[in-house]
Write an enzyme that holds these catalytic residues in place. Structure first.
Site, PDB file in Angstrom:
ATOM      1  N   SER A   1       0.805  -1.235   0.000  1.00  0.00           N
ATOM      2  CA  SER A   1       0.000   0.000   0.000  1.00  0.00           C
ATOM      3  C   SER A   1       0.830   1.273   0.000  1.00  0.00           C
ATOM      4  O   SER A   1       0.280   2.359  -0.193  1.00  0.00           O
ATOM      5  CB  SER A   1      -0.924   0.029   1.210  1.00  0.00           C
ATOM      6  OG  SER A   1      -2.001  -0.841   0.989  1.00  0.00           O
TER       7      SER A   1
ATOM      8  N   LYS B   1       0.443   3.413  -2.913  1.00  0.00           N
ATOM      9  CA  LYS B   1      -0.785   4.183  -3.173  1.00  0.00           C
ATOM     10  C   LYS B   1      -0.562   5.699  -3.283  1.00  0.00           C
ATOM     11  O   LYS B   1      -1.049   6.319  -4.229  1.00  0.00           O
ATOM     12  CB  LYS B   1      -1.840   3.871  -2.113  1.00  0.00           C
ATOM     13  CG  LYS B   1      -2.365   2.433  -2.189  1.00  0.00           C
ATOM     14  CD  LYS B   1      -3.255   2.108  -0.994  1.00  0.00           C
ATOM     15  CE  LYS B   1      -3.781   0.680  -1.026  1.00  0.00           C
ATOM     16  NZ  LYS B   1      -4.525   0.339   0.209  1.00  0.00           N
TER      17      LYS B   1
ATOM     18  N   TYR C   1      -3.154  -3.257 -10.431  1.00  0.00           N
ATOM     19  CA  TYR C   1      -2.990  -2.731  -9.067  1.00  0.00           C
ATOM     20  C   TYR C   1      -2.151  -3.711  -8.221  1.00  0.00           C
ATOM     21  O   TYR C   1      -1.276  -3.288  -7.455  1.00  0.00           O
ATOM     22  CB  TYR C   1      -4.378  -2.504  -8.453  1.00  0.00           C
ATOM     23  CG  TYR C   1      -4.362  -2.431  -6.946  1.00  0.00           C
ATOM     24  CD1 TYR C   1      -3.907  -1.288  -6.292  1.00  0.00           C
ATOM     25  CD2 TYR C   1      -4.779  -3.528  -6.179  1.00  0.00           C
ATOM     26  CE1 TYR C   1      -3.869  -1.234  -4.902  1.00  0.00           C
ATOM     27  CE2 TYR C   1      -4.755  -3.477  -4.789  1.00  0.00           C
ATOM     28  CZ  TYR C   1      -4.288  -2.338  -4.156  1.00  0.00           C
ATOM     29  OH  TYR C   1      -4.236  -2.292  -2.792  1.00  0.00           O
TER      30      TYR C   1
ATOM     31  N   TYR D   1      -5.181   4.622   7.733  1.00  0.00           N
ATOM     32  CA  TYR D   1      -6.510   3.997   7.803  1.00  0.00           C
ATOM     33  C   TYR D   1      -7.244   4.381   9.083  1.00  0.00           C
ATOM     34  O   TYR D   1      -7.311   5.548   9.441  1.00  0.00           O
ATOM     35  CB  TYR D   1      -6.389   2.466   7.698  1.00  0.00           C
ATOM     36  CG  TYR D   1      -5.504   1.998   6.591  1.00  0.00           C
ATOM     37  CD1 TYR D   1      -5.778   2.348   5.276  1.00  0.00           C
ATOM     38  CD2 TYR D   1      -4.393   1.212   6.838  1.00  0.00           C
ATOM     39  CE1 TYR D   1      -4.974   1.906   4.247  1.00  0.00           C
ATOM     40  CE2 TYR D   1      -3.587   0.767   5.813  1.00  0.00           C
ATOM     41  CZ  TYR D   1      -3.874   1.122   4.523  1.00  0.00           C
ATOM     42  OH  TYR D   1      -3.072   0.688   3.520  1.00  0.00           O
TER      43      TYR D   1
ATOM     44  N   VAL E   1       1.234  -3.669   3.907  1.00  0.00           N
ATOM     45  CA  VAL E   1       1.088  -4.927   4.659  1.00  0.00           C
ATOM     46  C   VAL E   1       2.326  -5.814   4.646  1.00  0.00           C
ATOM     47  O   VAL E   1       2.387  -6.794   5.384  1.00  0.00           O
ATOM     48  CB  VAL E   1      -0.110  -5.799   4.208  1.00  0.00           C
ATOM     49  CG1 VAL E   1      -1.415  -5.236   4.691  1.00  0.00           C
ATOM     50  CG2 VAL E   1      -0.110  -6.025   2.725  1.00  0.00           C
TER      51      VAL E   1
HETATM   52  N1  GLN Z   1      -1.936  -5.418  -1.994  1.00  0.00           N
HETATM   53  C1  GLN Z   1      -2.547  -5.218  -0.720  1.00  0.00           C
HETATM   54  C2  GLN Z   1      -4.047  -5.329  -0.814  1.00  0.00           C
HETATM   55  O1  GLN Z   1      -4.624  -4.842  -1.746  1.00  0.00           O
HETATM   56  C3  GLN Z   1      -2.141  -3.905  -0.172  1.00  0.00           C
HETATM   57  C4  GLN Z   1      -2.765  -3.605   1.168  1.00  0.00           C
HETATM   58  C5  GLN Z   1      -1.875  -2.887   2.118  1.00  0.00           C
HETATM   59  O2  GLN Z   1      -0.654  -2.843   1.991  1.00  0.00           O
HETATM   60  N2  GLN Z   1      -2.456  -2.358   3.168  1.00  0.00           N
HETATM   61  O3  GLN Z   1      -4.696  -5.901   0.020  1.00  0.00           O
END
Ligand code: GLN
Length: 428
Positions: free
Chosen positions: A64, A67, A191, A243, A261
């Site tokens: 993430s 992003k 993605y 978040y 994550v």
């Molecule tokens: N690729 C992960 C997902 O879409 C990324 C989520 C994250 O890093 N919080 O669930």
């Protein structure tokens, strides 16, 4: 002498190291296999100096943390209007993978949750790009932020795709609302590949430093995205980057941030530093446990909270003095530092209260290293009013921090290089 900064970082790592709480993400099997003991931290300063401690060259997937960078690329590629029409900027207060869209419009609440990030991926590059070219654009864009060519990890990608049911569900919802106009499954593939890009803590710190440096890579000097895009991205990171822990983070750490994550975490402190940490065990929000502790520690030890800023305003007027004698006597007002609104206000107040009796007035900018738009306009308005009051106004501005000064109707100003030149020109 050896710099104390890497020693400090090593000490900070040592302090959080014993914390074995949390667990690596297990919904992506490949991530569950990560060595949970890995721990690293890096600082990248906005002039390119990097300090690091721990496992800083270990590669892991960006997840993430991609992003905010993809959001920056989408804003740069398509413009603000096109992106804001489809993705909001409101904190959701929900988990990163919540299947939530704005009632009525179907817009994802923000680009940091998966719904918004999937929509963001589709908005990178040009409208007519196919999925391959788009992914290429994203990888090249992430690489430009890092300053080296980044690659994806196919095993992480394949592993996530086999369990990407929630993201498929989200993408199909986005397609229903025409937030996505292309095949939702293809967008999820792109993605997910974006999330599988491999980085090190060092890379992430430099990427964060590029944001902290207003979009210019600190080493190469390459402008990766325009300044207004950076402002938008950092704002969204600070309200939505963590978040449902965003409020805790804003109060405890106070640095625009984003977690992933795989255990990465970045923070970007405008004008100062990009910070990155890596430690795979996550808390219930999906944020790295030891990463969060490290950031809390760094922020408080180093005074990095965004709301804790010195008062540069007070120091803007360095001093004022009279030079020359008799009719040639002139008043010098010496300014310094980085001048923004509050600093310019101090300067305006100072001039008003001095009410110089000398005919010649020099505003000395030799030690001013930056002056923003509003401060420049305020300074030039002071010049205009002084001229109207019968003063001869000079700017001592050897580095042209105010290039082509135009004080407007009735104003007049002469730029010189030194105070001596001011004295000389006035017949002293
Ligand atoms: N690729 C992960 C997902 O879409 C990324 C989520 C994250 O890093 N919080 O669930």
């Amino acid at each position: 002498m050896r710099s104390p900064i890497p020693d400090y970082l090593a000490e900070a790592c040592g302090a959080v190291e014993p914390d074995g709480s949390g667990a690596p993400a297990d919904y992506i099997p490949e991530l569950a296999a990560a060595d949970p003991e890995r721990l690293g931290v890096a600082f990248a300063m906005v002039d390119g100096a990097v300090y690091a401690a721990g496992d800083v060259d270990q590669a892991f997937s960006i997840q993430s943390i991609s992003k905010p960078f993809a959001y920056a690329l989408a804003l740069a590629d398509r413009g603000f209007g096109a992106v804001l029409d489809r993705i909001g900027v409101e904190p959701s207060g929900e988990a990163f993978n919540e299947i939530s869209l704005e009632p009525g419009t179907g817009r994802p609440l923000n680009p940091m949750i998966n719904a918004g990030a999937i929509a963001t991926h589709a908005l990178t590059g040009t409208e007519r790009m196919g999925p391959g070219a788009r992914l290429q654009r994203v990888i090249e864009g992430l690489s430009a932020f890092a300053g080296r060519t980044l690659e994806t990890d196919e095993s992480v990608y394949t592993s996530e795709m086999a369990h990407a049911h929630r993201n498929f569900a989200i993408a199909h919802m986005l397609r229903t609302h025409d937030i996505l106009t292309e095949d939702p499954e293809t967008v999820v593939e792109g993605y997910t590949r974006q999330c599988s890009v491999l980085v090190t803590v060092r890379d992430l710190a430099v990427m964060a430093a590029t944001l902290a440096n207003n979009g210019v890579h600190p080493v190469s000097g390459q402008r990766v995205v325009p300044g207004p895009v950076v402002r938008q991205v950092l704002s969204v990171m600070s309200t939505c980057g963590m978040y449902d822990a965003a409020g805790d983070w804003a109060t405890q750490v106070g640095i625009p941030a984003k977690s992933g994550v795989a255990g990465g975490l970045i923070g970007s402190l405008p004008g100062q530093v990009g910070i990155a940490t890596f430690s795979p065990r996550l808390d219930s929000h999906g944020n790295s446990v030891r990463g969060v502790s490290l950031f809390e520690r760094l922020s408080s030890d180093m005074g990095l909270h965004l709301m804790e800023v010195p008062a540069p305003a007070r120091a803007v007027v360095r001093g004022t003095r009279v030079v020359g004698t008799g009719a040639a006597a002139g008043r010098v007002v010496e300014l310094q530092g980085a001048i923004r609104f509050a600093g310019a206000e101090r300067f305006v107040r100072e001039i008003v209260s001095i009410a110089p009796s000398e005919r010649g007035v020099a505003l000395e900018l030799t030690h001013v290293h930056s002056i923003d738009d509003v401060a420049r306009r305020m300074l030039l308005e002071v010049v205009r009013r002084l001229t109207l009051d019968g003063h001869e106004v000079y700017l001592v501005d050897p580095e042209a921090v105010v290039p082509d000064p135009d004080p407007g109707d009735g104003g007049r100003v002469v730029t010189v290089h030194t105070v001596e030149e001011f004295v000389h020109r006035r017949g002293g």
